[in-house]
Scaffold this motif. Structure first.
Motif, PDB file in Angstrom:
ATOM      1  N   LEU A  41       0.839  -1.192   0.000  1.00 37.54           N
ATOM      2  CA  LEU A  41       0.000   0.000   0.000  1.00 37.54           C
ATOM      3  C   LEU A  41       0.875   1.244   0.000  1.00 37.54           C
ATOM      4  CD1 LEU A  41      -2.934   1.132   0.241  1.00 37.54           C
ATOM      5  CD2 LEU A  41      -2.546   1.193   2.723  1.00 37.54           C
ATOM      6  N   LEU A  42       0.651   2.126  -0.968  1.00 39.01           N
ATOM      7  CA  LEU A  42       1.422   3.367  -1.071  1.00 39.01           C
ATOM      8  C   LEU A  42       0.720   4.516  -0.363  1.00 39.01           C
ATOM      9  CD1 LEU A  42       2.465   3.133  -4.837  1.00 39.01           C
ATOM     10  CD2 LEU A  42       3.846   2.550  -2.821  1.00 39.01           C
ATOM     11  N   TRP A  43      -0.576   4.625  -0.566  1.00 37.66           N
ATOM     12  CA  TRP A  43      -1.366   5.671   0.096  1.00 37.66           C
ATOM     13  C   TRP A  43      -2.843   5.322  -0.015  1.00 37.66           C
ATOM     14  CZ3 TRP A  43      -4.822   7.541  -3.336  1.00 37.66           C
ATOM     15  CH2 TRP A  43      -4.460   7.675  -4.676  1.00 37.66           C
ATOM     16  N   GLU A  44      -3.648   5.979   0.798  1.00 37.46           N
ATOM     17  CA  GLU A  44      -5.096   5.878   0.673  1.00 37.46           C
ATOM     18  C   GLU A  44      -5.709   7.224   1.010  1.00 37.46           C
ATOM     19  OE1 GLU A  44      -6.243   4.016   5.048  1.00 37.46           O
ATOM     20  OE2 GLU A  44      -6.241   2.710   3.297  1.00 37.46           O
ATOM     21  N   THR A  45      -6.773   7.568   0.313  1.00 38.17           N
ATOM     22  CA  THR A  45      -7.470   8.839   0.502  1.00 38.17           C
ATOM     23  C   THR A  45      -8.947   8.549   0.739  1.00 38.17           C
ATOM     24  OG1 THR A  45      -5.920  10.034  -0.923  1.00 38.17           O
ATOM     25  CG2 THR A  45      -8.073  11.042  -0.564  1.00 38.17           C
ATOM     26  N   LYS A  46      -9.481   9.056   1.832  1.00 35.98           N
ATOM     27  CA  LYS A  46     -10.876   8.813   2.179  1.00 35.98           C
ATOM     28  C   LYS A  46     -11.804   9.460   1.153  1.00 35.98           C
ATOM     29  CE  LYS A  46     -10.108   6.542   5.999  1.00 35.98           C
ATOM     30  NZ  LYS A  46     -10.461   5.088   6.111  1.00 35.98           N
ATOM     31  N   ILE A  47     -12.893   8.753   0.820  1.00 38.22           N
ATOM     32  CA  ILE A  47     -13.868   9.262  -0.129  1.00 38.22           C
ATOM     33  C   ILE A  47     -15.265   8.979   0.397  1.00 38.22           C
ATOM     34  CG2 ILE A  47     -12.344   8.970  -2.113  1.00 38.22           C
ATOM     35  CD1 ILE A  47     -13.849   6.387  -2.772  1.00 38.22           C
ATOM     36  N   LYS A  48     -16.283   9.557  -0.241  1.00 34.24           N
ATOM     37  CA  LYS A  48     -17.673   9.328   0.115  1.00 34.24           C
ATOM     38  C   LYS A  48     -18.376   8.646  -1.041  1.00 34.24           C
ATOM     39  CE  LYS A  48     -21.786  11.564   2.062  1.00 34.24           C
ATOM     40  NZ  LYS A  48     -22.389  12.838   2.506  1.00 34.24           N
ATOM     41  N   GLY A  49     -18.896   7.435  -0.771  1.00 36.32           N
ATOM     42  CA  GLY A  49     -19.473   6.622  -1.825  1.00 36.32           C
ATOM     43  C   GLY A  49     -18.400   5.735  -2.427  1.00 36.32           C
ATOM     44  N   PHE A  50     -18.743   4.963  -3.445  1.00 34.06           N
ATOM     45  CA  PHE A  50     -17.728   4.152  -4.116  1.00 34.06           C
ATOM     46  C   PHE A  50     -17.779   4.411  -5.618  1.00 34.06           C
ATOM     47  CE2 PHE A  50     -20.486   1.003  -6.020  1.00 34.06           C
ATOM     48  CZ  PHE A  50     -21.549   0.875  -5.146  1.00 34.06           C
ATOM     49  N   PRO A  51     -16.614   4.503  -6.237  1.00 30.06           N
ATOM     50  CA  PRO A  51     -16.553   4.689  -7.687  1.00 30.06           C
ATOM     51  C   PRO A  51     -16.541   3.352  -8.399  1.00 30.06           C
ATOM     52  CG  PRO A  51     -14.370   4.931  -6.760  1.00 30.06           C
ATOM     53  CD  PRO A  51     -15.287   4.624  -5.604  1.00 30.06           C
ATOM     54  N   LEU A  52     -17.126   3.295  -9.568  1.00 29.52           N
ATOM     55  CA  LEU A  52     -17.086   2.086 -10.375  1.00 29.52           C
ATOM     56  C   LEU A  52     -15.934   2.209 -11.363  1.00 29.52           C
ATOM     57  CD1 LEU A  52     -20.258   2.584  -9.468  1.00 29.52           C
ATOM     58  CD2 LEU A  52     -20.495   0.447 -10.751  1.00 29.52           C
ATOM     59  N   SER A  53     -14.725   2.059 -10.822  1.00 34.18           N
ATOM     60  CA  SER A  53     -13.439   2.154 -11.517  1.00 34.18           C
ATOM     61  C   SER A  53     -13.060   3.610 -11.801  1.00 34.18           C
ATOM     62  CB  SER A  53     -13.407   1.335 -12.811  1.00 34.18           C
ATOM     63  OG  SER A  53     -13.672  -0.034 -12.548  1.00 34.18           O
ATOM     64  N   ALA A  54     -11.748   3.838 -11.927  1.00 34.82           N
ATOM     65  CA  ALA A  54     -11.190   5.176 -12.115  1.00 34.82           C
ATOM     66  C   ALA A  54     -10.512   5.285 -13.478  1.00 34.82           C
ATOM     67  CB  ALA A  54     -10.191   5.479 -10.999  1.00 34.82           C
ATOM     68  N   GLN A  55     -10.131   6.499 -13.845  1.00 38.64           N
ATOM     69  CA  GLN A  55      -9.376   6.782 -15.056  1.00 38.64           C
ATOM     70  C   GLN A  55      -8.283   7.802 -14.729  1.00 38.64           C
ATOM     71  OE1 GLN A  55      -9.670   5.088 -17.748  1.00 38.64           O
ATOM     72  NE2 GLN A  55     -11.790   4.838 -18.433  1.00 38.64           N
ATOM     73  N   PHE A  56      -7.439   8.094 -15.725  1.00 35.81           N
ATOM     74  CA  PHE A  56      -6.447   9.155 -15.607  1.00 35.81           C
ATOM     75  C   PHE A  56      -6.867  10.336 -16.484  1.00 35.81           C
ATOM     76  CE2 PHE A  56      -3.569   5.378 -14.999  1.00 35.81           C
ATOM     77  CZ  PHE A  56      -3.363   5.579 -13.642  1.00 35.81           C
ATOM     78  N   THR A  57      -6.596  11.544 -16.006  1.00 35.22           N
ATOM     79  CA  THR A  57      -6.797  12.730 -16.831  1.00 35.22           C
ATOM     80  C   THR A  57      -5.652  12.838 -17.837  1.00 35.22           C
ATOM     81  OG1 THR A  57      -5.517  14.228 -15.438  1.00 35.22           O
ATOM     82  CG2 THR A  57      -7.833  13.884 -14.837  1.00 35.22           C
ATOM     83  N   HIS A  58      -5.784  13.775 -18.768  1.00 33.33           N
ATOM     84  CA  HIS A  58      -4.712  14.007 -19.742  1.00 33.33           C
ATOM     85  C   HIS A  58      -3.458  14.566 -19.091  1.00 33.33           C
ATOM     86  CE1 HIS A  58      -6.601  17.825 -19.139  1.00 33.33           C
ATOM     87  NE2 HIS A  58      -5.865  18.465 -20.011  1.00 33.33           N
ATOM     88  N   THR A  59      -3.579  15.055 -17.853  1.00 34.77           N
ATOM     89  CA  THR A  59      -2.419  15.558 -17.112  1.00 34.77           C
ATOM     90  C   THR A  59      -1.885  14.520 -16.125  1.00 34.77           C
ATOM     91  OG1 THR A  59      -3.920  16.559 -15.485  1.00 34.77           O
ATOM     92  CG2 THR A  59      -3.160  17.967 -17.294  1.00 34.77           C
ATOM     93  N   GLY A  60      -2.389  13.291 -16.204  1.00 33.93           N
ATOM     94  CA  GLY A  60      -1.863  12.217 -15.384  1.00 33.93           C
ATOM     95  C   GLY A  60      -2.425  12.130 -13.988  1.00 33.93           C
ATOM     96  N   ARG A  61      -3.503  12.847 -13.710  1.00 33.02           N
ATOM     97  CA  ARG A  61      -4.134  12.763 -12.388  1.00 33.02           C
ATOM     98  C   ARG A  61      -5.123  11.599 -12.367  1.00 33.02           C
ATOM     99  NH1 ARG A  61      -0.295  16.059 -10.341  1.00 33.02           N
ATOM    100  NH2 ARG A  61      -0.379  18.135 -11.306  1.00 33.02           N
ATOM    101  N   LEU A  62      -5.465  11.180 -11.177  1.00 29.79           N
ATOM    102  CA  LEU A  62      -6.463  10.131 -10.999  1.00 29.79           C
ATOM    103  C   LEU A  62      -7.834  10.793 -10.889  1.00 29.79           C
ATOM    104  CD1 LEU A  62      -6.562   7.009 -10.504  1.00 29.79           C
ATOM    105  CD2 LEU A  62      -6.588   7.549  -8.057  1.00 29.79           C
ATOM    106  N   ILE A  63      -8.794  10.371 -11.703  1.00 28.79           N
ATOM    107  CA  ILE A  63     -10.124  10.970 -11.681  1.00 28.79           C
ATOM    108  C   ILE A  63     -11.170   9.862 -11.601  1.00 28.79           C
ATOM    109  CG2 ILE A  63     -10.239  11.098 -14.224  1.00 28.79           C
ATOM    110  CD1 ILE A  63     -11.940  13.683 -13.843  1.00 28.79           C
ATOM    111  N   PHE A  64     -12.194  10.071 -10.777  1.00 30.45           N
ATOM    112  CA  PHE A  64     -13.265   9.098 -10.635  1.00 30.45           C
ATOM    113  C   PHE A  64     -14.493   9.788 -10.061  1.00 30.45           C
ATOM    114  CE2 PHE A  64     -10.466   8.973  -6.961  1.00 30.45           C
ATOM    115  CZ  PHE A  64     -11.310   9.025  -5.861  1.00 30.45           C
TER     116      PHE A  64
END
Length: 421
Positions: free
Chosen positions: A135-158
């Motif tokens: 495990l490298l890191w974890e960030t708390k969220i609200k709800g659950f995403p049905l898979s994530a993608q990357f933006t054109h700038t390399g960020r994680l978006i979901f």
């Protein structure tokens, strides 16, 4: 395909104001292959296949696996202690498994970046892992995403199932901007069972995976707004030109009954394809949200379609659905072929060489399922191989760099087929 070919390269937009980061790893690195949700691979698929191995997991499998640049097969399940597995592609044996994500991770497939790191969420947090499963890191969220993608700038978006957009720095999980709710009227219970999201109804406002245009920063997602009569497709743009920002672009509310598939983007970025729950396949203009055409496929598909660079579209199966191939010919769609003798019961995949792989009901007994390989141009069946034993409907189809085809069943069995030659 562009994202795959340029993985790891950095360039800049014409005005030089925004750095682009092609974050996707090579191969099948996202739930639907790539940021476009194409369910297509340029790899030359095998015309003949043979069973290499099969493995039964406790609980269910909801989605197809993803594959890292090292060939490891990543799979999620909802039972037992481990819910994220890394498997050896040759044997199916566990390389490592993680208890860091809970059973809700079954609603996602792991997203893999160019360095082999994995990103996957449950209903509590987004998690990042290295290639060894640490495990490298974890960030708390609200709800659950049905898979994530990357933006054109390399960020994680979901987007979580209740309609909250998150954009994170993939290196450390830091939020690039505040969580962005799509409505002030969020559902009161963000923790309901992900099975409520299977049809994309008002009970699960954002029930699919977003698609991202790596050239423009635009992204597209299905959403059933609170109080709306039916679901719709929305477009927004993420930019870092003047600091991280999200901007709404348009909304198209033409998905009666809910959203039956994740949206996918045509190879030229000009149009979006999406299914509703009343048997309609829609082509929508990416720039404006205008309807281009709607094609009646005749049934409710049980998942997302596969779209080739040539505009050949194969809807997911469902019920008594026939295996079919549709082509976008500009102002309309036309049926290329339909095989009523093949009862389609899975999510199809297209590959290089004009091949498609799909699950159909067996013969003479429908309790059995078969994997068929077909020529997408003609519908000719090139190979037909039975799945061992009785298998429920399948929930994804994935191909590895070595040509192995991976097909998971909802009952928790993962099948691996190798090229027969």
């Amino acid at each position: 395909m562009t994202a795959l070919l340029l993985a790891g390269c950095k360039t800049s937009e014409p005005d030089g104001s925004e750095q682009l980061d092609r974050a996707y790893g090579p191969g099948w690195s996202a739930v639907h292959a790539d940021s476009r949700n194409s369910d297509y691979s340029p790899i030359q698929g095998p015309k003949k296949v043979a069973l290499a191995w099969q493995r039964k997991f406790d609980g269910t499998i909801n989605l197809g696996p993803t594959i890292g640049k090292d060939g490891h097969v990543y799979l999620t399940t909802n039972a037992g202690d481990c819910h994220l597995y890394a498997l050896d592609p040759q044997t199916g044996k566990t390389i490592w498994c993680s208890e860091e994500v809970n059973q809700f991770a079954v609603a996602s497939s792991a997203l893999v970046d160019e360095q082999g790191r994995l990103y996957i969420a449950d209903n509590e947090a987004m998690h990042a892992f290295d290639v060894a499963g640490n495990l490298l890191w974890e960030t708390k969220i609200k709800g659950f995403p049905l898979s994530a993608q990357f933006t054109h700038t390399g960020r994680l978006i979901f987007i979580t199932h209740i309609g909250i957009i998150y954009v994170l720095d993939r290196t450390n999980g830091a939020m690039m901007l505040d969580p962005h709710p799509l409505s002030a009227e969020l559902p009161p219970d963000p923790d309901f069972d992900p099975r409520a999201c299977m049809r994309g109804t008002a009970d699960c406002p954002c029930a699919n995976t977003l698609a991202v245009d790596q050239e423009t920063g635009r992204f597209f997602f299905t959403y059933w707004a609170p109080g709306a009569a039916q679901a719709g497709l929305r477009a927004m743009v993420y930019s870092e030109k003047k600091g991280p920002s999200l901007k709404p672009l348009w909304e198209n509310t033409s998905l009666p009954g809910g959203s039956a598939s994740s949206p996918d983007i045509s190879v030229d970025g000009s149009r979006i394809y999406v299914n509703d729950n009343e048997g309609g396949l829609h082509a929508i203009e990416a720039a404006t949200g205008a309807n281009i055409w709607t094609f009646a496929i005749g049934y409710e598909p049980g998942g997302s379609q596969s779209t080739s660079p040539e505009g050949l579209i194969m809807p997911a199966g469902g019920g008594t659905a026939p295996l079919m191939c549709i082509q976008d010919v500009g102002p309309e769609a036309r049926m290329v072929w339909k095989n009523d003798s093949l009862n389609h019961l899975g999510l199809p995949m297209q590959t290089g060489g004009h091949l498609a792989f799909a699950t159909v009901a067996g013969s003479p007994t429908k309790a059995r399922k078969d994997l068929v390989v077909v020529d997408t141009r003609t519908g000719e069946v090139l190979d037909r191989v039975p799945f061992p034993g009785k298998t429920l409907f399948t929930v994804g189809t994935t191909i590895g760099a070595e040509g192995n085809v991976y097909v998971p069943g909802f009952d928790g069995t993962l099948f691996a087929f190798r090229p027969a030659n």
